[in-house]
Design an enzyme around this catalytic site. Sequence first.
Site, PDB file in Angstrom:
ATOM      1  N   ASP A  83       1.041  -1.168   0.114  1.00  0.00           N
ATOM      2  CA  ASP A  83       0.035   0.061  -0.160  1.00  0.00           C
ATOM      3  C   ASP A  83       0.935   1.124  -0.110  1.00  0.00           C
ATOM      4  OD1 ASP A  83      -1.981   2.083   0.258  1.00  0.00           O
ATOM      5  OD2 ASP A  83      -2.899   0.733   1.936  1.00  0.00           O
ATOM      6  N   ASP A 115      -3.354   7.243  -3.308  1.00  0.00           N
ATOM      7  CA  ASP A 115      -3.165   6.540  -2.388  1.00  0.00           C
ATOM      8  C   ASP A 115      -3.870   4.988  -3.056  1.00  0.00           C
ATOM      9  OD1 ASP A 115      -3.383   4.566  -0.142  1.00  0.00           O
ATOM     10  OD2 ASP A 115      -5.159   5.605   0.820  1.00  0.00           O
ATOM     11  N   HIS A 165     -11.707   6.499   2.095  1.00  0.00           N
ATOM     12  CA  HIS A 165     -11.753   7.809   2.584  1.00  0.00           C
ATOM     13  C   HIS A 165     -11.407   8.802   1.726  1.00  0.00           C
ATOM     14  CE1 HIS A 165      -7.474   7.242   2.082  1.00  0.00           C
ATOM     15  NE2 HIS A 165      -7.506   6.007   2.382  1.00  0.00           N
ATOM     16  N   HIS A 194      -7.006  11.188   5.454  1.00  0.00           N
ATOM     17  CA  HIS A 194      -8.231  10.366   5.689  1.00  0.00           C
ATOM     18  C   HIS A 194      -9.408  11.518   6.096  1.00  0.00           C
ATOM     19  CE1 HIS A 194      -5.430   7.200   6.815  1.00  0.00           C
ATOM     20  NE2 HIS A 194      -6.305   6.408   6.103  1.00  0.00           N
ATOM     21  N   GLU A 235     -11.116   1.150  -0.872  1.00  0.00           N
ATOM     22  CA  GLU A 235     -10.064  -0.131  -0.395  1.00  0.00           C
ATOM     23  C   GLU A 235     -10.672  -1.089   0.164  1.00  0.00           C
ATOM     24  OE1 GLU A 235      -7.062   1.019   2.352  1.00  0.00           O
ATOM     25  OE2 GLU A 235      -8.034   3.088   2.384  1.00  0.00           O
ATOM     26  N   GLU A 262      -6.880  -1.064  -4.000  1.00  0.00           N
ATOM     27  CA  GLU A 262      -7.121   0.024  -3.530  1.00  0.00           C
ATOM     28  C   GLU A 262      -6.787   1.056  -4.763  1.00  0.00           C
ATOM     29  OE1 GLU A 262      -5.045   2.156  -0.392  1.00  0.00           O
ATOM     30  OE2 GLU A 262      -6.519   3.516  -0.205  1.00  0.00           O
TER      31      GLU A 262
HETATM   32 MN    MN Z   1      -3.754   2.983   0.966  1.00  0.00          MN
HETATM   33 MN    MN Z   2      -6.385   4.328   1.752  1.00  0.00          MN
END
Ligand code: MN
Ligand code: MN
Length: 292
Positions: free
Chosen positions: A86, A97, A156, A164, A189, A277
């Site tokens: 990640d 992200d 998020h 976030h 995600e 994600e």
């Molecule tokens: Mn992530």
């Molecule tokens: Mn994330």
Amino acid sequence: MIEGEILEKYLEAGRIARECRDSAAERVKEGEKILDVVVDSEEKIVSMGGGIAFPLNISLNEAAAHDTASPGDERVFKSGDVVKVDLGVHIDGYIADTAVTIDLGRNDLLVGASRAALNAAIGAVRPGVRTGEIGAMIQAEIESRGYRPVANLTGHGLGRYLLHGIPTIPNVGMQGGTELEEGMVFAIEPFASTGTGMVSDSSRTEIYSQISGRQIRLPSARKLMKKVAERNNLPFSRHWYYEEKCDLALSQLMKQNIIRGYPVLHDVPGSLVSQAEHTMVVTADGCIVTTD
Ligand code: MN
Ligand code: MN
């Protein structure tokens, strides 16, 4: 509405994140050191002109998120591991992200479940759709394959130097939720688990972030915070700044609520968790996936 220069920054962060994610994933092989993959991948983000939005997360098996290399980490990938990579990149604070799961065993169904859930969710994103409906689609895709979605981890919103934000995108169905609007930027995600579908804090913490700017007396803590200041409140890794008395400084700073920790999150021992994600920008009739 996100356009012009800001959209360009989100897209550039996404391009770098995609390339660094894929090259990190290539490195995940039996016998390879986790620390080497983490260090090289973080270096690659910077060499491509990106900022590191958060430490490269490498979480194994029942660990769902928030693990990374510890100082002097000797761990190597093993046959059978389910490895989540990640990664976060920012350009001038605008974040991409993205995560992928690498299967070093025979868990392609599990890995496919979170990926299928992500694809279904992305296909449904457009103005007017509610986050609860997206969660229901994720849940259905994962449960139809015999796994549990992780209910207490969510997608998020993303903002400038904000990792976030709102909206929250659940991984399970719920009534209502936020109505998606053009210009929103967020990550979705899904996590699929063979365990309980609920993660809890483990005793290990490798990732931290600053949450307040209070005065500090302890010299080692003051020294550490000077380095952490460059993060603009984005998360940092214990191994980045590791030196003598670093752990004492970290625990003092935690006690004074100047930093917070992100403990490794795991499902029950012996379970396996997969994750997929992407980051996207909502458009008038769908979305642009920045990390695809
Ligand atoms: Mn992530
Ligand atoms: Mn994330």
